[in-house]
Design a protein around this motif. Structure first.
Motif, PDB file in Angstrom:
ATOM      1  N   ALA A 113       0.865  -1.177   0.000  1.00  0.00           N
ATOM      2  CA  ALA A 113       0.000   0.000   0.000  1.00  0.00           C
ATOM      3  C   ALA A 113       0.904   1.230   0.000  1.00  0.00           C
ATOM      4  O   ALA A 113       1.893   1.286   0.726  1.00  0.00           O
ATOM      5  N   SER A 114       0.568   2.220  -0.810  1.00  0.00           N
ATOM      6  CA  SER A 114       1.383   3.422  -0.899  1.00  0.00           C
ATOM      7  C   SER A 114       0.491   4.617  -1.192  1.00  0.00           C
ATOM      8  O   SER A 114      -0.706   4.473  -1.412  1.00  0.00           O
ATOM      9  N   TYR A 115       1.083   5.790  -1.198  1.00  0.00           N
ATOM     10  CA  TYR A 115       0.327   6.986  -1.550  1.00  0.00           C
ATOM     11  C   TYR A 115       1.192   7.898  -2.406  1.00  0.00           C
ATOM     12  O   TYR A 115       2.421   7.843  -2.359  1.00  0.00           O
ATOM     13  N   HIS A 116       0.532   8.713  -3.208  1.00  0.00           N
ATOM     14  CA  HIS A 116       1.224   9.608  -4.126  1.00  0.00           C
ATOM     15  C   HIS A 116       0.575  10.984  -4.024  1.00  0.00           C
ATOM     16  O   HIS A 116      -0.647  11.091  -4.064  1.00  0.00           O
ATOM     17  N   PHE A 124      -4.175   7.037  -3.381  1.00  0.00           N
ATOM     18  CA  PHE A 124      -3.892   5.965  -2.435  1.00  0.00           C
ATOM     19  C   PHE A 124      -3.864   4.698  -3.279  1.00  0.00           C
ATOM     20  O   PHE A 124      -4.848   4.375  -3.940  1.00  0.00           O
ATOM     21  N   VAL A 125      -2.730   4.003  -3.307  1.00  0.00           N
ATOM     22  CA  VAL A 125      -2.537   2.904  -4.245  1.00  0.00           C
ATOM     23  C   VAL A 125      -2.394   1.574  -3.521  1.00  0.00           C
ATOM     24  O   VAL A 125      -1.594   1.445  -2.584  1.00  0.00           O
ATOM     25  N   LEU A 145      -2.957  11.629   6.663  1.00  0.00           N
ATOM     26  CA  LEU A 145      -4.059  10.683   6.493  1.00  0.00           C
ATOM     27  C   LEU A 145      -3.680   9.589   5.514  1.00  0.00           C
ATOM     28  O   LEU A 145      -3.908   8.395   5.773  1.00  0.00           O
ATOM     29  N   LEU A 146      -3.082   9.961   4.389  1.00  0.00           N
ATOM     30  CA  LEU A 146      -2.670   8.973   3.397  1.00  0.00           C
ATOM     31  C   LEU A 146      -1.637   8.012   3.965  1.00  0.00           C
ATOM     32  O   LEU A 146      -1.714   6.796   3.771  1.00  0.00           O
ATOM     33  N   ALA A 147      -0.666   8.560   4.688  1.00  0.00           N
ATOM     34  CA  ALA A 147       0.381   7.719   5.278  1.00  0.00           C
ATOM     35  C   ALA A 147      -0.199   6.776   6.321  1.00  0.00           C
ATOM     36  O   ALA A 147       0.180   5.598   6.392  1.00  0.00           O
ATOM     37  N   ALA A 148      -1.116   7.280   7.129  1.00  0.00           N
ATOM     38  CA  ALA A 148      -1.716   6.444   8.171  1.00  0.00           C
ATOM     39  C   ALA A 148      -2.549   5.319   7.566  1.00  0.00           C
ATOM     40  O   ALA A 148      -2.504   4.175   8.037  1.00  0.00           O
ATOM     41  N   ALA A 149      -3.289   5.620   6.508  1.00  0.00           N
ATOM     42  CA  ALA A 149      -4.102   4.600   5.855  1.00  0.00           C
ATOM     43  C   ALA A 149      -3.226   3.530   5.216  1.00  0.00           C
ATOM     44  O   ALA A 149      -3.521   2.327   5.310  1.00  0.00           O
ATOM     45  N   ALA A 208       4.225  15.056  -8.863  1.00  0.00           N
ATOM     46  CA  ALA A 208       5.225  14.356  -8.054  1.00  0.00           C
ATOM     47  C   ALA A 208       4.509  13.268  -7.303  1.00  0.00           C
ATOM     48  O   ALA A 208       3.328  13.363  -7.027  1.00  0.00           O
ATOM     49  N   THR A 209       5.245  12.204  -6.976  1.00  0.00           N
ATOM     50  CA  THR A 209       4.641  11.111  -6.231  1.00  0.00           C
ATOM     51  C   THR A 209       5.470  10.812  -5.012  1.00  0.00           C
ATOM     52  O   THR A 209       6.666  11.076  -4.953  1.00  0.00           O
TER      53      THR A 209
END
Length: 237
Positions: A113-116, A124-125, A145-149, A208-209
């Motif tokens: 799971a990652s985020y960009h 959210f990938v 929020l993205l990092a926590a998810a 940017a990602t």
């Protein structure tokens, strides 16, 4: 917890959730910005009896990218999208003309799971052994929020993830069992360049990602066709 009205249950789940992104308005389908409902069916009614949401992401027009960012399931008309990360799965809901599209990604099927993040878009990938899901979020979504998810999902993955057998169109392009991506083939873009400009909810192309480990990358490459060893790779296969 399955007893009571959807609104009562949404209130209970929102109070129990570890993050403020889980709101009564989204869960119960009572958002002021969507007077006719973001979705045809409130997200809370799609949760199992003891299933608990932990994080919620939303977008207005982007929908969900299946396999690639370009292959998207977009909401219709005045509908929208909700991505509900629960203790069991990530539930992606896209409002359609007559019914909602429902895409389910169980945590035990996830490889990573990652985020960009970018100036005009946020994603959210989720990646499974053979599939990939690009869950677009409104650009005002906080990086925390993205990092926590992403961390929440990865903590619930298994060493031997089971592939999702549903034919949902999210299959990745592969070569000899390996995904065709910049990670495996440096210098090759993940997707053809997207159209420029943002949508009405401020979501456009990533500039940017950033992945869950905090590594920054810049979107690169203007070629619309991917090549491997000098030969074009057909995305339709």
């Amino acid at each position: 917890m399955s007893d009571g009205s959807p609104l009562d249950r949404a209130m209970t789940l929102a109070e129990m959730a570890p993050h403020a992104s889980v709101t009564v308005g989204v869960l119960a389908g009572r958002e002021e910005s969507f007077p006719d409902g973001r979705l045809h069916q409130p997200p809370v009614t799609r949760l199992d009896g003891t299933e608990a949401p932990a994080y919620v992401l939303t977008n207005g027009k982007r929908g969900i990218g299946l396999g690639t960012k370009r292959n998207t399931t977009k909401p219709a008309g005045d509908r929208g999208t909700a991505i509900v990360v629960t203790d069991r799965r990530t539930l992606c809901l896209v409002g359609g003309d007559e019914a909602d599209s429902v895409i389910e990604v169980p945590h035990d099927s996830v490889v990573a799971a990652s985020y960009h993040t970018g100036l005009l878009a946020t994603r959210f990938v989720l990646r499974t052994p053979r599939k990939q899901y690009h869950c677009w979020a409104k650009r005002s979504t906080s990086e925390s929020l993205l990092a926590a998810a992403a961390e929440y999902v990865e903590e619930r993955t298994t060493e031997s993830p089971e592939e999702i057998e549903t034919d949902d169109g999210a299959n990745q392009l592969t070569y000899r069992g390996q995904p065709i991506s910049r990670e495996n083939h440096p210098g090759v873009p993940d997707d053809p360049p997207s159209d420029s400009g943002a949508t009405d909810d401020g979501e456009g192309t990533d500039s940017a990602t950033q992945n869950g480990n905090g590594t920054d990358h810049t979107e690169e490459g203007s070629e619309s066709r991917i090549q491997y060893r000098g030969k074009p790779v057909d995305r339709s296969e």
